[in-house]
Design a protein around this motif. Structure first.
Motif, mmCIF file in Angstrom:
data_model
loop_
_atom_site.group_PDB
_atom_site.id
_atom_site.type_symbol
_atom_site.label_atom_id
_atom_site.label_comp_id
_atom_site.label_asym_id
_atom_site.label_seq_id
_atom_site.Cartn_x
_atom_site.Cartn_y
_atom_site.Cartn_z
ATOM 1 N N PHE A 138 -0.200 -7.344 12.011
ATOM 2 C CA PHE A 138 0.239 -8.430 12.868
ATOM 3 C C PHE A 138 1.519 -7.991 13.347
ATOM 4 C CE2 PHE A 138 -1.804 -10.276 8.751
ATOM 5 C CZ PHE A 138 -2.682 -11.182 9.616
ATOM 6 N N GLY A 139 0.967 -7.220 14.565
ATOM 7 C CA GLY A 139 2.159 -6.722 15.346
ATOM 8 C C GLY A 139 2.809 -5.448 14.672
ATOM 9 N N PRO A 140 4.228 -5.704 14.537
ATOM 10 C CA PRO A 140 4.734 -4.523 13.788
ATOM 11 C C PRO A 140 4.682 -4.427 12.333
ATOM 12 C CG PRO A 140 6.458 -6.301 14.546
ATOM 13 C CD PRO A 140 5.085 -6.453 14.984
ATOM 14 N N PHE A 141 4.017 -5.646 11.807
ATOM 15 C CA PHE A 141 3.818 -6.068 10.519
ATOM 16 C C PHE A 141 2.684 -5.779 9.965
ATOM 17 C CE2 PHE A 141 6.936 -9.246 12.042
ATOM 18 C CZ PHE A 141 8.002 -8.725 11.194
ATOM 19 N N THR A 142 2.462 -5.064 8.809
ATOM 20 C CA THR A 142 1.264 -4.616 7.844
ATOM 21 C C THR A 142 1.161 -5.312 6.551
ATOM 22 O OG1 THR A 142 1.473 -2.313 8.725
ATOM 23 C CG2 THR A 142 -0.096 -2.634 7.104
ATOM 24 N N VAL A 143 -0.096 -6.008 6.411
ATOM 25 C CA VAL A 143 -0.340 -6.708 5.338
ATOM 26 C C VAL A 143 -1.489 -5.845 4.363
ATOM 27 C CG1 VAL A 143 -1.060 -8.984 4.169
ATOM 28 C CG2 VAL A 143 0.434 -8.934 6.433
ATOM 29 N N GLN A 144 -1.324 -5.752 3.029
ATOM 30 C CA GLN A 144 -2.456 -5.337 2.362
ATOM 31 C C GLN A 144 -2.686 -6.536 1.386
ATOM 32 O OE1 GLN A 144 -1.481 -1.688 0.645
ATOM 33 N NE2 GLN A 144 -3.381 -1.473 -0.582
ATOM 34 N N PRO A 145 -3.893 -7.102 1.558
ATOM 35 C CA PRO A 145 -4.228 -8.228 0.757
ATOM 36 C C PRO A 145 -4.317 -7.828 -0.707
ATOM 37 C CG PRO A 145 -5.410 -8.323 2.780
ATOM 38 C CD PRO A 145 -4.838 -7.023 2.767
ATOM 39 N N SER A 146 -4.660 -6.677 -1.040
ATOM 40 C CA SER A 146 -5.139 -6.345 -2.472
ATOM 41 C C SER A 146 -3.733 -6.581 -3.325
ATOM 42 C CB SER A 146 -5.704 -4.984 -2.569
ATOM 43 O OG SER A 146 -4.942 -4.117 -1.850
ATOM 44 N N GLU A 147 -2.478 -6.425 -2.623
ATOM 45 C CA GLU A 147 -1.640 -6.335 -3.577
ATOM 46 C C GLU A 147 -1.326 -7.794 -3.964
ATOM 47 O OE1 GLU A 147 0.040 -3.846 -4.627
ATOM 48 O OE2 GLU A 147 -0.824 -2.251 -3.530
ATOM 49 N N PRO A 148 -1.146 -8.794 -3.345
ATOM 50 C CA PRO A 148 -1.041 -10.137 -3.988
ATOM 51 C C PRO A 148 -2.072 -10.608 -4.757
ATOM 52 C CG PRO A 148 -1.260 -10.438 -1.480
ATOM 53 C CD PRO A 148 -1.115 -8.865 -1.747
ATOM 54 N N ALA A 149 -3.432 -10.038 -4.426
ATOM 55 C CA ALA A 149 -4.357 -10.072 -5.491
ATOM 56 C C ALA A 149 -4.112 -9.728 -6.865
ATOM 57 C CB ALA A 149 -5.777 -9.465 -4.731
ATOM 58 N N LYS A 150 -3.424 -8.685 -7.030
ATOM 59 C CA LYS A 150 -3.093 -8.536 -8.558
ATOM 60 C C LYS A 150 -2.313 -9.917 -9.098
ATOM 61 C CE LYS A 150 -2.465 -3.748 -7.081
ATOM 62 N NZ LYS A 150 -1.492 -2.728 -6.857
ATOM 63 N N LEU A 151 -1.145 -10.232 -8.276
ATOM 64 C CA LEU A 151 -0.549 -11.476 -8.826
ATOM 65 C C LEU A 151 -1.568 -12.719 -9.288
ATOM 66 C CD1 LEU A 151 2.070 -12.599 -9.819
ATOM 67 C CD2 LEU A 151 2.649 -12.924 -7.607
ATOM 68 N N GLY A 152 -2.263 -12.881 -8.088
ATOM 69 C CA GLY A 152 -3.284 -13.887 -8.365
ATOM 70 C C GLY A 152 -4.160 -13.610 -9.443
#
Length: 430
Positions: A138-152
């Motif tokens: 997202f522009g200068p930002f990078t999101v790795q969805p697998s990381e919050p999936a661990k907490l979920g």
């Protein structure tokens, strides 16, 4: 010196002299007294987390400076980004320490759903790097969805099993459904993105939840057999994973190819000696060791701080794991026990896998060292999970009374200076 009877008197021993066993018992007794204090677990989690985070920021600055200078012209580029992530993550951690217990039970369901949606999006709009499709930009930002999936997964699975435990003894079918299908959906989506390391961490969380509720050994055996079969299939269908396995078995056989990263990591660790080359003095970060700021930051740490530095990191993760398990054992609530053990399995298990890969005793999986490696997507959920553990630590026997006796903290005092103190008092009454 002789006495009146002619017998030689024994010289008097100094009063301060003690037998080694007596001294050890006294020190152990002092340690036990400290651990028996109501807020001991709280400060163990807080202290270990902040020390690892500070050490991580220091090592990210050192390990990334050369590459950052070459690519961006600013040696502080990745350090600044990591510092900004920490500046966001620490308030999140504090905020989670203030949240009520029921919020965490509710939070797992929307977080699990959002993680599944984000993992599906990664397959279509995600960016593929180094053979794995893990990131959304997202522009200068990078999101790795697998990381919050661990907490979920930890929160959702803990609430599912806690509700069944409350109803009495549960059978193995109730343990697995719907926990197993939910975990499988996450694991399959992560595997479709070619991320074997995160799949392993999700599996550790799943096994930790089953272990807490007392799953039978046969069930563990069956699940492990299926996991091994799935891992073999994943390794055989991807040529780069086969190369990693070969490099793990004998990295020096292809030191300029598949075993290059493992060999350079071992050179870094071996160069550090007992006390290291000195902070900032790494030679391997000069374009020798790939990903020295993320996956292999433990190797740079060993090179610069030596064996003593690596043992400090191992000790901090060990204490963090001990404190998490201590929360699970001292709080009389099934959900708290389940989610605390799941978070310990996630954070400490991931640390063991990362450090084992650097040392060459485990295959390289590409997962970061929690709190230490570069990466905001991994740092923020980890700090949130540790904030949750701090919230649970305040539920230990005597902890609430100790906190009340301590008086308002700096954050509450700051709010009162701004004229917002009534908000915190109102929350406390609720």
């Amino acid at each position: 010196m002789s006495t009146a009877t002619g017998e030689r008197a024994e010289p008097a021993r100094p009063a301060a002299t003690q037998q080694p066993s007596t001294w050890a018992r006294e020190r152990l007794g002092t340690l036990k007294e400290l651990l028996d204090k109501p807020l001991a677990t709280y400060y163990l989690i807080l202290g270990c987390s902040l020390l690892l985070l500070a050490l991580g920021l220091m090592m990210v600055l050192s390990a990334s400076s050369i590459e950052a200078m070459q690519e961006t012209g600013n040696p502080f580029y990745w350090f600044i980004k990591q510092s900004l992530s920490a500046a966001v993550g620490l308030p999140i951690m504090w905020f989670f320490t203030q949240l009520p217990y029921r919020f965490f039970r509710w939070m797992g369901y929307p977080l699990m759903a959002l993680s599944i949606i984000a993992l599906v999006l990664v397959l279509f709009i995600g960016s593929s790097e180094l053979g794995a499709q893990r990131w959304i930009y997202f522009g200068p930002f990078t999101v790795q969805p697998s990381e919050p999936a661990k907490l979920g997964l930890a929160l959702w699975g803990a609430d599912l099993l806690a509700r069944r435990v409350r109803k009495g003894r549960i059978e193995w079918r109730q343990m697995l459904i719907p926990l197993l299908p939910g975990t499988a959906i996450l694991a399959i989506l992560v595997m479709l993105g070619s991320d074997l390391g995160t799949t392993l961490v999700l599996f550790l969380i799943f096994l930790a939840l089953l272990w807490v509720v007392g799953a039978p050994v046969k069930l563990f055996g069956g699940i492990l057999s299926l996991a091994v079969l799935a891992a073999v299939i994943m390794i055989t269908v991807e040529p780069y994973r086969l190369a990693r396995v070969g490099a793990f078995l004998d990295p020096w056989a292809d030191a300029q190819g598949a075993g290059y990263q493992a060999v350079q990591g071992q050179i870094a660790m071996g160069s550090g000696g007992w006390f290291g080359l000195g902070l900032g003095s790494s030679r391997q970060k000069w374009d020798w060791l790939p990903h020295g700021e993320s996956d292999f930051i433990f190797a740079i740490l060993g090179e610069e701080l030596g064996l003593m530095g690596t043992l400090l990191v191992v000790a901090l993760f060990g204490l963090l794991g001990y404190a998490g398990l201590r929360v699970a054992s001292r709080v009389n609530d099934a959900f708290v026990r389940l989610v605390s053990v799941a978070v310990v399995a996630w954070v400490v298990g991931q640390a063991i896998v990362n450090m084992g890969a650097v040392l060459g005793v485990l295959p390289i999986t590409g997962i970061p060292l929690p709190l230490v490696s570069y990466g905001g997507s991994a740092l923020l959920p980890t700090l949130a999970a540790l904030g949750m553990l701090l919230s649970f630590a305040k539920r230990e026997p005597g902890a609430r009374e100790a906190l009340a006796a301590r008086g308002p903290g700096p954050a509450v005092r700051a709010l009162s200076w701004l004229g917002l103190g009534g908000m915190t008092r109102g929350r406390g009454r609720r």
